[in-house]
Design a protein around this motif. Structure first.
Motif, PDB file in Angstrom:
ATOM      1  N   ASP A   8       0.832  -1.203   0.000  1.00  0.00           N
ATOM      2  CA  ASP A   8       0.000   0.000   0.000  1.00  0.00           C
ATOM      3  C   ASP A   8       0.869   1.257   0.000  1.00  0.00           C
ATOM      4  O   ASP A   8       1.527   1.578   0.994  1.00  0.00           O
ATOM      5  CB  ASP A   8      -0.901   0.000   1.233  1.00  0.00           C
ATOM      6  CG  ASP A   8      -1.872   1.176   1.256  1.00  0.00           C
ATOM      7  OD1 ASP A   8      -2.156   1.737   0.181  1.00  0.00           O
ATOM      8  OD2 ASP A   8      -2.341   1.532   2.357  1.00  0.00           O
ATOM      9  N   ALA A   9       0.884   1.956  -1.135  1.00  0.00           N
ATOM     10  CA  ALA A   9       1.545   3.263  -1.275  1.00  0.00           C
ATOM     11  C   ALA A   9       2.992   3.253  -0.791  1.00  0.00           C
ATOM     12  O   ALA A   9       3.442   4.168  -0.106  1.00  0.00           O
ATOM     13  CB  ALA A   9       0.738   4.333  -0.549  1.00  0.00           C
ATOM     14  N   LYS A  27       7.860   5.017  -6.023  1.00  0.00           N
ATOM     15  CA  LYS A  27       7.024   6.211  -5.966  1.00  0.00           C
ATOM     16  C   LYS A  27       5.551   5.847  -5.755  1.00  0.00           C
ATOM     17  O   LYS A  27       4.730   5.966  -6.652  1.00  0.00           O
ATOM     18  CB  LYS A  27       7.198   7.022  -7.245  1.00  0.00           C
ATOM     19  CG  LYS A  27       8.649   7.405  -7.527  1.00  0.00           C
ATOM     20  CD  LYS A  27       8.808   8.072  -8.885  1.00  0.00           C
ATOM     21  CE  LYS A  27      10.259   8.405  -9.174  1.00  0.00           C
ATOM     22  NZ  LYS A  27      10.452   9.006 -10.518  1.00  0.00           N
ATOM     23  N   GLY A  28       5.240   5.345  -4.572  1.00  0.00           N
ATOM     24  CA  GLY A  28       3.844   5.063  -4.239  1.00  0.00           C
ATOM     25  C   GLY A  28       3.300   3.803  -4.873  1.00  0.00           C
ATOM     26  O   GLY A  28       2.214   3.825  -5.468  1.00  0.00           O
ATOM     27  N   ILE A  29       4.022   2.676  -4.730  1.00  0.00           N
ATOM     28  CA  ILE A  29       3.602   1.395  -5.319  1.00  0.00           C
ATOM     29  C   ILE A  29       2.500   0.758  -4.472  1.00  0.00           C
ATOM     30  O   ILE A  29       2.618   0.643  -3.255  1.00  0.00           O
ATOM     31  CB  ILE A  29       4.787   0.418  -5.411  1.00  0.00           C
ATOM     32  CG1 ILE A  29       5.899   0.982  -6.294  1.00  0.00           C
ATOM     33  CG2 ILE A  29       4.328  -0.942  -5.919  1.00  0.00           C
ATOM     34  CD1 ILE A  29       5.539   1.094  -7.742  1.00  0.00           C
ATOM     35  N   SER A  63      10.327   4.126   3.022  1.00  0.00           N
ATOM     36  CA  SER A  63      10.291   5.505   3.522  1.00  0.00           C
ATOM     37  C   SER A  63       8.867   5.905   3.892  1.00  0.00           C
ATOM     38  O   SER A  63       8.655   6.772   4.751  1.00  0.00           O
ATOM     39  CB  SER A  63      10.845   6.458   2.454  1.00  0.00           C
ATOM     40  OG  SER A  63      12.156   6.091   2.082  1.00  0.00           O
ATOM     41  N   ALA A  64       7.891   5.299   3.222  1.00  0.00           N
ATOM     42  CA  ALA A  64       6.479   5.550   3.512  1.00  0.00           C
ATOM     43  C   ALA A  64       5.677   4.372   2.993  1.00  0.00           C
ATOM     44  O   ALA A  64       6.148   3.594   2.167  1.00  0.00           O
ATOM     45  CB  ALA A  64       6.012   6.849   2.854  1.00  0.00           C
ATOM     46  N   GLY A  65       4.443   4.237   3.485  1.00  0.00           N
ATOM     47  CA  GLY A  65       3.590   3.138   3.049  1.00  0.00           C
ATOM     48  C   GLY A  65       3.784   1.895   3.897  1.00  0.00           C
ATOM     49  O   GLY A  65       4.549   1.882   4.861  1.00  0.00           O
ATOM     50  N   SER A  66       3.064   0.833   3.527  1.00  0.00           N
ATOM     51  CA  SER A  66       3.125  -0.409   4.299  1.00  0.00           C
ATOM     52  C   SER A  66       3.032  -1.616   3.375  1.00  0.00           C
ATOM     53  O   SER A  66       2.572  -1.522   2.240  1.00  0.00           O
ATOM     54  CB  SER A  66       1.972  -0.454   5.314  1.00  0.00           C
ATOM     55  OG  SER A  66       0.718  -0.440   4.644  1.00  0.00           O
TER      56      SER A  66
END
Length: 303
Positions: A8-9, A27-29, A63-66
């Motif tokens: 998620d993102a 980039k937000g996969i 760096s972000a997302g899970s």
């Protein structure tokens, strides 16, 4: 149907260093892979395939997302229980033998068999390593090391296989044998997530494939959707000359592009006008065509 992998993102950035700018590798996969599905992950070198795989197996933090595996966050060690993993360049202790590598895998995953030797030898035989089961890995070829790592991953009876370029270093016979084994694993209900540059093999065994380019997931398709989308499409290749619109360089001096039947005369005229030598034109419904078409159109939009 249960979800084997949920992303998620996911973003992953690397800080800049001396003379090297900061880089965003992912980039937000976002994607979801069902239990029992075979998912092929394709893209050019440096697209972000290995970065996402390292996040899934806990080797990198996003760096972000899970991301989760069978409902467990990938940061939890328990998420990797029953996970068979082969990196692009397996690093195996060269003082061990193939049998010892497989035995170590069983112990790490807490598996017990009445005859461990028989179980390990079964997988070494499947990967044509039985004759060298007790030899030290020191001196093994890249292909033999790759087959040892694959046997290790399957010997733990994984519910999920994550493979980064599993066919790397294998000769054509070895590649066919491995694809057959992975196809068998798939047929028995196993979940497989793998990256590969060998597009023909992805097309053969994947239920769906995702195309990543410059850190972005451009498309997720099934082979059936691919066939429907590419009706009346042709693949053109030419040598020499200069690059033209809608064509990409396949390797130095060789270019390829796609067109519908009505567009072919104009494209051939462009090839001849740029000094190129037409090599072939063929009807094509393939992952290779979709790959180059999507990459070319994305680069064109971003230019």
């Amino acid at each position: 149907m249960s979800v084997a992998i949920a992303v998620d993102a996911i973003r992953k950035s690397y800080a800049g260093a001396w003379r090297r700018p900061a880089r965003e590798a992912l980039k937000g996969i976002s994607l979801s892979i069902a239990a029992g599905e075979t998912f092929g992950f394709i893209g050019p070198n440096g697209a972000g395939k290995s970065t996402l795989i390292k996040i899934l197996v806990g080797a990198l933090r996003p760096s972000a997302g899970s991301a989760s595996i069978f409902g467990r966050d990938v940061r939890e060690p328990e998420a990797r229980r029953g996970l068979g993993f082969v990196p692009e360049n397996p690093s195996l202790q060269d003082f061990l033998s193939p049998y010892e590598v497989l035995l170590m895998g069983l112990r790490l995953h807490g598996l017990r068999f009445s005859d461990e030797r028989k179980h390990c030898m079964h997988w070494l035989e499947r990967f044509d390593l039985a004759a060298v089961a007790d030899n030290r890995l020191r001196g093994f070829s890249k292909g033999m090391l790759q087959r040892t790592a694959l046997a290790h991953a399957l010997a733990i009876q994984p519910r999920l296989l994550i493979l980064d370029e599993p066919l790397s270093g294998l000769d054509p016979v070895g590649r066919k044998d491995v694809v057959d084994i992975l196809d068998e694993y798939r047929g028995q209900g196993g979940t497989l997530f793998f990256s590969s540059h060998v597009l023909h093999d992805v097309e053969r065994i994947a239920d769906r494939f995702g195309l990543i380019h410059r850190g972005q997931l451009l498309t997720i398709r099934s082979p059936q959707e691919l066939v429907a989308d590419q009706a009346d499409r042709y693949l053109l290749r030419y040598r020499g000359g200069t690059p033209i619109a809608h064509c990409v360089e396949l390797r130095p001096g060789l270019y390829g592009g796609h067109a519908r039947a009505a567009e072919l005369p104009a494209l051939i005229a462009e090839v001849l006008a740029c000094g190129g030598v037409l090599q072939e034109v063929e009807a094509s419904v393939s992952l290779e065509t979709a790959f180059f078409r999507t990459i070319a159109s994305t680069d064109e939009e971003n230019s």
